[in-house]
Each structure stands twice: as C-alpha cells, then as structure tokens.
Write a protein that holds these residues in place. Sequence first.
Motif, mmCIF file in Angstrom:
data_model
loop_
_atom_site.group_PDB
_atom_site.id
_atom_site.type_symbol
_atom_site.label_atom_id
_atom_site.label_comp_id
_atom_site.label_asym_id
_atom_site.label_seq_id
_atom_site.Cartn_x
_atom_site.Cartn_y
_atom_site.Cartn_z
ATOM 1 N N GLY A 331 0.868 -1.119 -0.014
ATOM 2 C CA GLY A 331 0.063 0.151 -0.007
ATOM 3 C C GLY A 331 0.750 1.344 0.027
ATOM 4 N N SER A 332 2.041 1.124 0.646
ATOM 5 C CA SER A 332 2.886 2.346 0.798
ATOM 6 C C SER A 332 3.515 2.729 -0.616
ATOM 7 C CB SER A 332 4.013 2.116 1.818
ATOM 8 O OG SER A 332 3.303 2.249 3.057
ATOM 9 N N MET A 333 3.911 1.806 -1.239
ATOM 10 C CA MET A 333 4.374 1.732 -2.699
ATOM 11 C C MET A 333 3.518 2.405 -3.758
ATOM 12 S SD MET A 333 6.164 -0.717 -5.226
ATOM 13 C CE MET A 333 6.536 -0.286 -6.922
ATOM 14 N N ILE A 334 2.427 1.625 -3.596
ATOM 15 C CA ILE A 334 1.367 2.301 -4.547
ATOM 16 C C ILE A 334 0.866 3.656 -4.300
ATOM 17 C CG2 ILE A 334 -1.052 1.942 -5.175
ATOM 18 C CD1 ILE A 334 0.851 -0.261 -6.310
ATOM 19 N N GLY A 335 0.776 3.997 -3.124
ATOM 20 C CA GLY A 335 0.310 5.217 -2.431
ATOM 21 C C GLY A 335 1.318 6.260 -2.858
ATOM 22 N N PHE A 336 2.711 6.043 -2.727
ATOM 23 C CA PHE A 336 3.903 6.847 -3.028
ATOM 24 C C PHE A 336 3.928 7.098 -4.402
ATOM 25 C CE2 PHE A 336 8.667 7.463 -3.020
ATOM 26 C CZ PHE A 336 8.538 9.144 -2.892
ATOM 27 N N ARG A 337 3.590 6.077 -5.272
ATOM 28 C CA ARG A 337 3.765 6.129 -6.678
ATOM 29 C C ARG A 337 2.677 7.172 -7.534
ATOM 30 N NH1 ARG A 337 2.457 0.789 -9.866
ATOM 31 N NH2 ARG A 337 0.819 1.382 -9.199
ATOM 32 N N LYS A 338 1.457 7.022 -6.702
ATOM 33 C CA LYS A 338 0.297 7.748 -7.073
ATOM 34 C C LYS A 338 0.747 9.383 -6.770
ATOM 35 C CE LYS A 338 -4.748 8.248 -6.316
ATOM 36 N NZ LYS A 338 -5.908 7.890 -5.756
ATOM 37 N N LYS A 339 1.302 9.735 -5.706
ATOM 38 C CA LYS A 339 1.583 11.061 -5.111
ATOM 39 C C LYS A 339 2.491 11.666 -6.144
ATOM 40 C CE LYS A 339 0.405 10.719 -0.224
ATOM 41 N NZ LYS A 339 0.833 10.907 1.060
ATOM 42 N N LEU A 340 3.645 10.909 -6.437
ATOM 43 C CA LEU A 340 4.443 11.313 -7.350
ATOM 44 C C LEU A 340 3.884 11.429 -8.869
ATOM 45 C CD1 LEU A 340 7.501 9.158 -6.309
ATOM 46 C CD2 LEU A 340 7.442 11.630 -5.750
ATOM 47 N N GLY A 341 2.868 10.658 -9.146
ATOM 48 C CA GLY A 341 2.591 10.550 -10.605
ATOM 49 C C GLY A 341 3.300 9.401 -11.407
ATOM 50 N N GLY A 342 4.168 8.685 -10.645
ATOM 51 C CA GLY A 342 4.829 7.940 -11.274
ATOM 52 C C GLY A 342 6.396 7.892 -10.968
ATOM 53 N N PHE A 343 6.942 6.767 -11.026
ATOM 54 C CA PHE A 343 8.546 6.806 -10.676
ATOM 55 C C PHE A 343 9.576 7.187 -12.016
ATOM 56 C CE2 PHE A 343 6.841 3.572 -7.572
ATOM 57 C CZ PHE A 343 6.999 4.394 -6.313
ATOM 58 N N VAL A 344 10.564 7.828 -11.667
ATOM 59 C CA VAL A 344 11.299 8.110 -12.718
ATOM 60 C C VAL A 344 12.566 7.255 -12.857
ATOM 61 C CG1 VAL A 344 12.647 10.126 -13.751
ATOM 62 C CG2 VAL A 344 10.630 10.722 -12.770
ATOM 63 N N ASN A 345 12.930 7.102 -11.757
ATOM 64 C CA ASN A 345 14.213 6.122 -11.649
ATOM 65 C C ASN A 345 13.711 4.963 -10.328
ATOM 66 O OD1 ASN A 345 15.362 7.039 -8.846
ATOM 67 N ND2 ASN A 345 15.920 8.845 -10.188
ATOM 68 N N LYS A 346 14.514 3.870 -10.262
ATOM 69 C CA LYS A 346 14.297 2.761 -9.451
ATOM 70 C C LYS A 346 14.677 3.257 -8.025
ATOM 71 C CE LYS A 346 14.481 -0.941 -12.862
ATOM 72 N NZ LYS A 346 14.828 -2.015 -13.113
ATOM 73 N N GLU A 347 15.981 4.095 -7.945
ATOM 74 C CA GLU A 347 16.271 4.624 -6.735
ATOM 75 C C GLU A 347 15.166 5.084 -5.745
ATOM 76 O OE1 GLU A 347 17.974 4.757 -9.561
ATOM 77 O OE2 GLU A 347 19.502 3.766 -9.255
ATOM 78 N N GLN A 348 14.321 5.969 -6.360
ATOM 79 C CA GLN A 348 13.275 6.474 -5.660
ATOM 80 C C GLN A 348 12.216 5.687 -5.023
ATOM 81 O OE1 GLN A 348 11.699 8.419 -9.577
ATOM 82 N NE2 GLN A 348 10.897 9.865 -7.824
ATOM 83 N N ILE A 349 12.008 4.313 -5.326
ATOM 84 C CA ILE A 349 11.202 3.392 -5.031
ATOM 85 C C ILE A 349 11.789 2.929 -3.640
ATOM 86 C CG2 ILE A 349 10.166 1.175 -5.387
ATOM 87 C CD1 ILE A 349 10.511 1.538 -8.255
ATOM 88 N N LEU A 350 13.199 2.912 -3.626
ATOM 89 C CA LEU A 350 13.814 2.529 -2.229
ATOM 90 C C LEU A 350 13.355 3.503 -1.083
ATOM 91 C CD1 LEU A 350 17.059 1.029 -3.668
ATOM 92 C CD2 LEU A 350 15.162 -0.253 -3.010
ATOM 93 N N THR A 351 13.247 4.320 -1.344
ATOM 94 C CA THR A 351 13.022 5.440 -0.380
ATOM 95 C C THR A 351 11.615 5.546 0.123
ATOM 96 O OG1 THR A 351 12.123 7.260 -1.862
ATOM 97 C CG2 THR A 351 14.487 7.327 -1.374
ATOM 98 N N THR A 352 10.636 4.589 -0.252
ATOM 99 C CA THR A 352 9.186 4.181 0.106
ATOM 100 C C THR A 352 9.178 3.947 1.756
ATOM 101 O OG1 THR A 352 8.578 3.639 -2.172
ATOM 102 C CG2 THR A 352 7.053 3.377 -0.414
ATOM 103 N N TYR A 353 8.027 4.603 2.457
ATOM 104 C CA TYR A 353 8.184 4.253 3.775
ATOM 105 C C TYR A 353 7.639 2.898 3.915
ATOM 106 C CZ TYR A 353 8.988 9.047 5.093
ATOM 107 O OH TYR A 353 9.263 10.179 5.127
ATOM 108 N N ASN A 354 8.126 2.115 4.909
ATOM 109 C CA ASN A 354 7.580 0.590 5.267
ATOM 110 C C ASN A 354 7.781 -0.392 4.140
ATOM 111 O OD1 ASN A 354 5.923 1.948 7.484
ATOM 112 N ND2 ASN A 354 4.467 2.539 5.960
ATOM 113 N N ILE A 355 8.893 -0.057 3.338
ATOM 114 C CA ILE A 355 9.135 -1.152 2.430
ATOM 115 C C ILE A 355 10.287 -1.967 2.938
ATOM 116 C CG2 ILE A 355 11.255 0.111 1.216
ATOM 117 C CD1 ILE A 355 8.139 -1.216 -0.386
#
Length: 432
Positions: A331-355
């Motif tokens: 849920g955290s990853m999907i929510g973070f992606r939605k707020k960003l409008g999409g990920f631009v690089n894979k490093e961003q995904i690693l900053t997701t809370y609770n991951i």
Amino acid sequence: MKKSYYTKIAGLGIFLLVLLVFQNYSKAGNENFPEVTFISENTATLKLTDFDPNDLNEKQWQHLGFSEKQTATILKYKNIVGGRFISKEQFKKCFAVSAEKFTELDSFILLPDNNTEAKSDNFKKFEKRVITVTKKFNPDHYSVDDWIKMGFSQRQAEAILKYKTYLGGSFISKEKFRECFIISEENFQKISPYLTLPEKTPPNFNQNTQGFKSEKIKIQYHAFDPNTLDLEGWKSFGFSDKQAQTIINYRDRNLRGSFKSLEEIQKCFVISAEKFEEMKPFIKLSPASNTNENQKSKIIQQEKTDFSKVDLNSITFKQLIEFGFDEKAAGSMIGFRKKLGGFVNKEQILTTYNIDVELMQKLLAVAQLNTSNVPKYTLTDAPEEWLKNHPYFKYSADRIIFYRITNPDDRKIWKYLKLKPEYETRMRLYVK
C-alpha cells in the motif's frame, strides 16, 4: 501753493483708502466660515451577512465596499497564500484590507480566527463543503435547489445549470459533465457512479443542437454468477471501468473473495437499488465449495506472473503481495507512486516508507520501469494543485507560485528558491 495743497490732499486720500481696506480685511479675518462636510458616495450602511471570502468573486468584493484595485489585490493575495484563505488572521494580513474594514467584516467572516484553529482536527465549523449522493439520477432534471441539497453553493449550482444551457440543454454524457469547471475531479469521482448518462459523448453530437436528450442504455442481462464475473462481465451490465473494479475489489477484499448472499451484493455502494432489482432475477450464486475452488485457481494463476515483463509504474497491489510484500508495504508503494505521478528512476522506490529494502531490490533487479507517462512540467507552467500535492514540490509550492507571477523564467525561479542541492536534484526529475 495750489500745487502743494492738492498734492497733500491726494496723499491724504490715498492714506484713508488704504486704511479703509485694511480695516475691512481685519474684520473679514475674524468672521467664522461655515464648516465644510464631505459627503461620501457610499453613505448607506452595508447589509452584511455571513460569508466565506474564498467564495467571493470580483463584484461581490466590490459590493462589500472594496475598489477595483483593492479587489484585484485581495484575489492576487489569495493566490499567493495557496489559492484559499484558511483563517481570519491570514485574511487580515492582506494590505488592501484596512484595520477599520476588517473590524467591520470580522463577525461575518466564516473562517477560524487564526491558523492554529484552522489546522486543528477539532475545529469542524468551517470544514470544506461535502458533496453527498445517495441515489442514481439524471443531472438534466436537477434544479438549483437539487444541486444545493447535494452540497454545492448557490453560485455553484447556478453555474452548473448555466453550463447545461451552454451545451444545449443536456449534459449529454459523463465526459461532458466532467468538463464543467465547477465540478472538481474529486467531486466528479463521487458523483460519476450515480449518473444515468453514457460514458462517452455520441460522435454525432452537435453542441448547438437544442433539446438533445440522453437516453438510458438498454442492458441485455443473462444468468451469471457474481463470484466468477470478471471486469468485462460487470462492464457488459452497464457499469463503468471504475464501477466494475470497485465491485470486484469489494468482493475480493472486503468479502474475502465471494458474495455469500444477495444482501451482500445489494450493499455494494456502486450498485443502486434500481440496478440491483434489474439484475436480481439473473443472479445465480455458486455454492461456497465452488467459490473456494475458484479462488484457489485464481491464486495459482497469480503465482505464474512473469515479473520481468511487469512495469513498476503499473504493478498492482495484488502483484506486490504475490512477490512477497505485506499489505502495508504494498500500500505504501502504490500510494507513494500515485502522489509522485509515477517513478522516474528505481532509486526513488527504495525511499518508500515501510518497504522491505532487500525484497524491493530483488524486484527492481527483474522488473521494468516505463517513465513515458510520468507527467513533467516547467516551473512556470506547472498547475498549482500539482505543485502543492507533489511530495518533492509541495514545500516550495507557494514560493514558486509567488516568484513566477513577476518572473516567468525557470532559471530565475530556481535561483530565487535557493534550495539544498539534494532537494533541487529530485525536483528536477519532474521538470521538463
């Protein structure tokens, strides 16, 4: 002798004349002139009523006694502070509002006294209007009073009807209804499931054609099992993509995979009472054992997902669960992606809370990342709502909006912001 005599007489005459003029001037100086009173144009007392300064247009501000320039200043100031006054304290700071004028309006302003109260969860009096819909309806038949009962203001309700007239007397479709500037995206999502309008505008629609009426689509029903019906199946019964997905989510998540009774189907909020009565004769609920078998087959099918072909900007909640993440992390990853409008690089995904970082690194190693649909803007063109909601821009949004009013140049705005290098780097990921 005679000449000298006449000279003295003339001199005496001139002296007497000067003396007389001086005496008259002295008397005039002691006279009391009548007091001058200036009459203002607006001598009538304003008939004030309670108002929200966020709802007023130019004419309404002028009706309150502000000049055109003062009105323009107030509206510009409102944009600078975020497009909305949140308290009387904030409104009072606008230099176009004098202390005397504020005192006159104070008791009528429908805002909290200060910013602290405005941000308090306990301050409920001035909450944003809530739009409430309880049944299916045709918006073509709604009056001003009907829209007001739904939660819109008088002015908004009148604007909606004016827009309908502009279309020729009918909203035609959900697509056209959505274009009404009064209907925000949030409110459209609430209202859309209840609209008895076609999803798309007919290709032969002519905006200038008067009396165009929307027709209810006739559905060809057949016997079906709601526990095995997929997205396309629900759509064939007249539900939109989002409505159909909501029904499936309600069944799979809230009811753990199956409808146990007709009552559970009826409780799904996107299925109106009228729609349920239409479908009821055709509903054939499968036994629990068959349902369990269907769920098991779905799980087996899910486990065959090829994650090397999955796009991280479209990966679903279920696929993340299948890969091994718990619900909180997914849920955290999907929510973070939605707020960003999409990920631009894979490093961003690693900053997701609770991951789970280790597990996520495994997913990043095999999955793809398609960034072609990620929205990007220049600082001068970025929508205000996007700036204020984007995780990377929201803390600088007000300053960006303020600077670009007088300096519509990205290079100058970046210079004025004076950001830390790491903040600017991540913001530039979403800048053209």
